[in-house]
Design an enzyme around this catalytic site. Structure first.
Site, PDB file in Angstrom:
ATOM      1  N   GLU A 145       0.817  -1.208   0.000  1.00 26.72           N
ATOM      2  CA  GLU A 145       0.000   0.000   0.000  1.00 26.72           C
ATOM      3  C   GLU A 145       0.855   1.264   0.000  1.00 26.72           C
ATOM      4  O   GLU A 145       0.512   2.254  -0.646  1.00 26.72           O
ATOM      5  CB  GLU A 145      -0.948   0.004   1.204  1.00 26.72           C
ATOM      6  CG  GLU A 145      -2.012  -1.068   1.167  1.00 26.72           C
ATOM      7  CD  GLU A 145      -3.085  -0.822   0.112  1.00 26.72           C
ATOM      8  OE1 GLU A 145      -3.082   0.254  -0.514  1.00 26.72           O
ATOM      9  OE2 GLU A 145      -3.925  -1.718  -0.098  1.00 26.72           O
ATOM     10  N   ARG A 149       0.516   3.906  -3.112  1.00 30.40           N
ATOM     11  CA  ARG A 149      -0.087   5.201  -2.782  1.00 30.40           C
ATOM     12  C   ARG A 149       0.964   6.300  -2.633  1.00 30.40           C
ATOM     13  O   ARG A 149       0.831   7.375  -3.226  1.00 30.40           O
ATOM     14  CB  ARG A 149      -0.925   5.088  -1.502  1.00 30.40           C
ATOM     15  CG  ARG A 149      -2.068   4.100  -1.609  1.00 30.40           C
ATOM     16  CD  ARG A 149      -3.061   4.273  -0.494  1.00 30.40           C
ATOM     17  NE  ARG A 149      -3.931   3.112  -0.366  1.00 30.40           N
ATOM     18  CZ  ARG A 149      -5.183   3.144   0.090  1.00 30.40           C
ATOM     19  NH1 ARG A 149      -5.710   4.298   0.452  1.00 30.40           N
ATOM     20  NH2 ARG A 149      -5.900   2.039   0.195  1.00 30.40           N
ATOM     21  N   ASP A 272      -5.289  -9.263  -8.983  1.00 31.54           N
ATOM     22  CA  ASP A 272      -5.610  -8.333 -10.055  1.00 31.54           C
ATOM     23  C   ASP A 272      -4.433  -7.549 -10.637  1.00 31.54           C
ATOM     24  O   ASP A 272      -4.098  -7.669 -11.821  1.00 31.54           O
ATOM     25  CB  ASP A 272      -6.708  -7.363  -9.597  1.00 31.54           C
ATOM     26  CG  ASP A 272      -6.464  -6.775  -8.193  1.00 31.54           C
ATOM     27  OD1 ASP A 272      -5.384  -6.980  -7.630  1.00 31.54           O
ATOM     28  OD2 ASP A 272      -7.367  -6.082  -7.693  1.00 31.54           O
ATOM     29  N   GLU A 388     -12.531   1.113 -10.170  1.00 35.84           N
ATOM     30  CA  GLU A 388     -12.130   0.240 -11.283  1.00 35.84           C
ATOM     31  C   GLU A 388     -13.103   0.238 -12.458  1.00 35.84           C
ATOM     32  O   GLU A 388     -12.687   0.228 -13.630  1.00 35.84           O
ATOM     33  CB  GLU A 388     -11.903  -1.184 -10.767  1.00 35.84           C
ATOM     34  CG  GLU A 388     -10.604  -1.380 -10.016  1.00 35.84           C
ATOM     35  CD  GLU A 388     -10.614  -0.833  -8.588  1.00 35.84           C
ATOM     36  OE1 GLU A 388      -9.552  -0.762  -7.948  1.00 35.84           O
ATOM     37  OE2 GLU A 388     -11.712  -0.477  -8.097  1.00 35.84           O
ATOM     38  N   THR A 472      -1.477   1.270 -10.792  1.00 33.06           N
ATOM     39  CA  THR A 472      -2.706   0.695 -10.242  1.00 33.06           C
ATOM     40  C   THR A 472      -3.412   1.665  -9.310  1.00 33.06           C
ATOM     41  O   THR A 472      -4.587   1.481  -9.003  1.00 33.06           O
ATOM     42  CB  THR A 472      -2.409  -0.639  -9.533  1.00 33.06           C
ATOM     43  OG1 THR A 472      -3.631  -1.374  -9.364  1.00 33.06           O
ATOM     44  CG2 THR A 472      -1.746  -0.410  -8.176  1.00 33.06           C
TER      45      THR A 472
END
Length: 484
Positions: A145, A149, A272, A388, A472
């Protein structure tokens, strides 16, 4: 077209082109001479699609509407949570992921502010980050994360502004995160202490081990420090090496042994973005090994995971070793896959899957976290404001010029505002059926969800997927040639 609408369209187009110019110039103008922008185009818009895009131009009214709603969320954060990781939009307070703030929302949202041409707000966020953010903290943080981010946000912010302070922060963060890779397999541990480098957490997944190379690879090329690329590449290779004989990966593995602990597979949570980064590694770095990995996996996924149900295309849950069907489940995270199919060139499958995902959205006026597509029933009812399905609508629009995708996006935007807006921001839903809200507004709402809504209606030149790769977490990165 009325005169007032024409003026709005002109103003919006000018702002969009200014933001585009900043984005497209960022990397080439600020990188050292030996790291000039690389050229490698694998995403193509057909002449017919480009004609449609040119004819459509910007939907200035919708773009301004999206921007206004984004500013509603941003101003709520500034008023009630400035300097904290995130806004709690029901109690009007701030919250942090850990014992101390890492400025999650400002770092994550900086490039959205820039893309929208919100210069004053972007400057304020950038100064807060550059003067107040420190990673010298005794915190055990989640490696994955923090990479997507914060590291991604700092890198895109640097490429778009040329502010060397952002690159210095990214380099410092990258150095502090590297001990996460010191496992027997090279697969990263789940958490790492920013001050001590102590790593822990051995149950991981392909998304967390394979969604790293865009950020670490870009950092390597901007700093000239090869170790960043090498560590992330080893983790990616190790993940790929664990694929089954039919070319699929599972849902969970043990970092220390490289053995699967959950062999269920799909295109959703925990897997994913591993697939996403294989294609985008090829797109951003022209790395042929990534293209080989992608070709192996996409063939296996389309053979074993794709599921035709009553004329609709879905991607469900199967066993990684045999391809045997386990569950007809699809969800909000899986909905990214339509966009990935589109950007990788399979527009027919992409369109069919997007229509399936939209039917999941329409069932209750907003999508659930998990959906049983055979029973047409909610399995997991939450909606944490995920981007998404909107991301996929933008890719399909941007690559085809078909205004039907804008129409779909308009429905989703209206639903999103109606069901999640609060007086200070936007709240995730605990239940998409009852529309009960949660006191949470994740940073990705401003980093991703509103960015994709905006791109769908802004001038198509605002961001070109042929020259800019979105991570992403929707952080735009430009290719940089490796140092010689």
């Amino acid at each position: 077209m009325s005169i007032s609408r024409y003026r709005i369209r002109q103003q919006s187009t000018v702002l969009a082109l200014v933001a585009c110019a900043v984005l497209l110039a960022g990397c080439a103008s600020t990188a050292p001479t030996a790291q000039t922008a690389a050229t490698h185009t694998v995403v193509h818009v057909t002449p017919e699609a480009q004609r449609r895009l040119d004819a459509n131009g910007a939907d200035a009214v919708m773009a301004e509407h999206v921007k206004a709603e984004f500013l509603h969320g941003w101003r709520g954060y500034r008023q009630y949570a400035w300097g904290r990781d995130a806004l709690k939009p029901l109690s009007n307070t701030g919250s942090d992921w850990y014992a101390e703030s890492l400025l999650m929302t400002p770092v994550d949202a900086l490039d959205t502010l820039l893309v929208m041409g919100l210069t004053d707000e972007a400057d304020a966020a950038r100064e807060l980050i550059a003067t107040q953010l420190s990673f010298d903290k005794d915190l055990d943080v989640k490696h994955f994360e923090i990479v997507i981010r914060l590291l991604g946000g700092l890198l895109s912010g640097y490429q778009m502004t040329g502010d060397a302070r952002l690159l210095a922060l990214a380099d410092d963060l990258g150095t502090r995160l590297l001990p996460a890779f010191d496992s027997p397999t090279g697969l990263p541990y789940v958490t790492v202490n920013l001050r001590t480098g102590k790593a822990s957490g051995t149950e991981s997944n392909p998304a967390e081990s394979g969604t790293l190379l865009l950020e670490y690879g870009t950092l390597a090329r901007l700093t000239g420090k090869q170790v960043y690329w090498d560590k992330a590449w080893r983790a990616l290779e190790a993940t790929y090496a664990m694929r089954s004989p039919i070319g699929l990966v599972g849902e969970r593995f043990d970092v220390t042994t490289g053995r699967w602990t959950q062999t269920r597979t799909h295109v959703g949570a925990r897997i994913d973005s591993y697939y996403e980064y294989l294609w985008k590694c090829w797109q951003l770095f022209a790395e042929p090994r990534c293209k080989t990995m992608w070709d192996t996996h996409i063939a296996a996924i389309n053979t074993h995971v794709a599921d035709e149900v009553d004329g609709a295309l879905w991607y469900g849950h199967v066993d990684m070793a045999t391809g045997a069907r386990i569950a007809p489940r699809f969800g909000a995270l899986d909905a990214f896959y339509s966009g990935l199919l589109a950007v990788s060139g399979d527009l027919d499958r992409a369109a069919r899957l997007q229509h399936s995902a939209f039917s999941m959205w329409q069932a209750h006026g907003i999508e659930p976290e998990v959906w049983d597509y055979r029973a047409h029933a909610v399995v997991s009812p939450g909606y944490p404001l995920r981007p998404e399905i909107i991301e996929s609508a933008w890719y399909l629009y941007r690559l085809t010029g078909d205004s039907a995708w804008r129409d779909m996006g308009r429905t989703m935007f209206d639903d999103f505002i109606r069901h999640t807006r609060t007086p200070s921001g936007f709240a995730g839903l605990a239940d998409v059926v009852t529309k009960e809200k949660k006191d949470e507004m994740e940073s990705f709402v401003l980093a991703e969800t509103f960015k994709y809504f905006y791109l769908l209606y802004a001038d198509p030149a605002t961001l070109d997927p042929a020259t800019t790769v979105l991570t992403t977490e929707a952080h735009p990165l430009r290719a940089v040639a490796p140092s010689r």
